[in-house]
Design an enzyme around this catalytic site. Structure first.
Site, PDB file in Angstrom:
ATOM      1  CG  ASN A   1       7.560 -14.994  -2.997  1.00 29.48           C
ATOM      2  OD1 ASN A   1       6.637 -15.652  -3.678  1.00 29.48           O
ATOM      3  ND2 ASN A   1       8.308 -15.716  -1.961  1.00 29.48           N
TER       4      ASN A   1
ATOM      5  CG  ASP B   1      11.984 -27.010   1.410  1.00 32.90           C
ATOM      6  OD1 ASP B   1      12.973 -26.149   1.721  1.00 32.90           O
ATOM      7  OD2 ASP B   1      12.795 -28.062   0.676  1.00 32.90           O
TER       8      ASP B   1
ATOM      9  CE  LYS C   1      -4.882 -11.585   0.098  1.00 36.93           C
ATOM     10  NZ  LYS C   1      -5.170 -10.238  -0.178  1.00 36.93           N
TER      11      LYS C   1
ATOM     12  N   GLY D   1       0.881  -1.087  -0.003  1.00 37.73           N
ATOM     13  CA  GLY D   1       0.281  -0.100   0.059  1.00 37.73           C
ATOM     14  C   GLY D   1       0.669   1.481   0.140  1.00 37.73           C
TER      15      GLY D   1
ATOM     16  CE1 TYR E   1      -2.382 -13.878   2.466  1.00 41.68           C
ATOM     17  CE2 TYR E   1      -1.468 -14.824   0.648  1.00 41.68           C
ATOM     18  CZ  TYR E   1      -1.879 -13.488   1.152  1.00 41.68           C
ATOM     19  OH  TYR E   1      -1.442 -12.630   0.471  1.00 41.68           O
TER      20      TYR E   1
END
Ligand code: GFB
Length: 336
Positions: free
Chosen positions: A179, A294, A154, A30, A150
């Site tokens: 990422n 991982d 989304k 943001g 999560y």
């Protein structure tokens, strides 16, 4: 990091005095969007801290929209974190994200916003999706367990935008970046993502004259990284697309109202650790801690649809990491 915006649509759809709400303006994403909007001459920006407005509170969010009636909304408010935070605090990740995004998307519809850009992450795609991952691979397989709560939140946001577009004629678009890293990143080692965590770990090890730095997992996972300024530029680019291009994104039959935002800059965690070690100037050894997860083996976004519209990222990974390290040293004195 200030750089010229890549190929912005001309003329832009959003007038410079349009009422624009950036939800989550204190976060890394943001705050980059606010910086970019200001740099581009936008003057009527609406922001509100979480102390002033709890985005999980439906009545408060509806009231905020009724009072301010923003025309354009960048939905960057979210509960985010790295692999351990995501896998050990799933309750917070699913509840906060569902509440925040549901309230904002619904209020934007109720108060007739012109456009809304909902930001997520490429972890919405199946763990073993073919690579690079196209938008239409959504919901074609099982999710990576370390971030399924999560990701499901989304995915619900994407479905809400699509459903409202279909039923109510809204023009809401979801963008999935890879990422991210950059200024205002989270450097807390228990909740951060890998790139800021390694900047801090190598820096502190160098300062302390330590012999080793511990990197989680096997080092083999591949991740695609992008500087947050590039995501901010892409977000403006999408919001300012002319109506015909924007409409074709909303209508794209295999994956309506969903677009990947990637850089193609993929690197193994092993090589990323080596890069950050060199940039920081640590001369000890790297130790891998196999007791840590991982996560997904690889999640390279196919960004060809965004590229076909004329957008490309600008910040090279090595330059971006150097810049992030400078930002860390200048702004995180309290924690190192
Ligand atoms: O960035 P990260 O936490 O998240 O981890 P994901 C990426 C990889 O880096 C994993 C390894 O294989 C980690 O085990 N890693 C090595 C480390 N050392 C460290 C360290 O010190 N800290 C951290 N955090 N990782 C997140 C998702 O997945 O990515 C979210 O959980 C979101 O949902 C986000 O999608 C972008 O890339 O695995």
């Amino acid at each position: 990091m200030s750089h010229k915006l890549p190929l912005q649509p001309n003329p832009p759809v959003m007038p410079s005095d349009a009422s624009i709400y950036v939800a989550g303006h204190r976060g890394m994403v943001g705050s980059a969007i606010v910086r970019t909007l200001r740099d581009e001459g936008y003057t009527n920006l609406l922001t509100c801290s979480s102390a002033e407005l709890d985005l999980r509170n439906q009545a408060a969010v509806l009231r905020f929209f009724a009072d301010n009636r923003p025309e354009y909304i960048f939905l960057a408010a979210a509960r985010v974190g790295g692999i351990i935070a995501n896998s050990t605090r799933k309750g917070e990740f699913i509840y906060d994200n569902l509440m925040i995004q549901t309230n904002i998307i619904h209020s934007a519809c109720t108060h007739c916003a012109s456009r809304l850009l909902f930001l997520g992450s490429t972890c919405i795609y199946p763990k073993n999706a073919p690579q690079p991952i196209r938008e239409e691979y959504l919901l074609t397989g099982s999710l990576e367990p370390t971030n399924d709560a999560y990701a499901i939140a989304k995915i619900a946001g994407i479905a809400q935008c699509r459903s409202y577009n279909e039923q109510y004629g809204t023009r809401f678009l979801s963008a999935m970046p890879n990422n991210l890293y950059g200024p205002h990143d989270n450097f807390d080692l228990t909740s951060s993502h890998v790139l800021p965590a390694l900047i801090r770990k190598f820096h502190e090890a160098k300062e302390a004259g330590a012999d080793t730095v511990t990197v989680w997992g096997s080092g083999t996972p591949l991740r695609e990284f992008m500087h947050v300024d590039d995501l901010a530029a892409a977000s403006l680019f999408l919001m300012n697309l002319p109506d015909d291009s924007y409409s074709s994104l909303l209508a794209y039959a295999p994956a309506p109202a969903l677009i990947n935002v990637g850089s193609g800059q993929e690197i193994s965690i092993f090589d990323l650790a080596g890069l950050i070690k060199d940039i920081v100037g640590f001369d000890g050894d790297i130790v891998f801690d196999a007791s840590k997860p991982d996560g997904t083996p690889r999640k390279l976004a196919d960004s060809s649809r965004l590229h076909s519209l004329g957008w490309r990222h600008l910040v090279d990974l090595e330059e971006g990491v150097r810049n992030a390290y400078i930002w860390f040293k200048e702004n995180c004195r309290g924690i190192h």
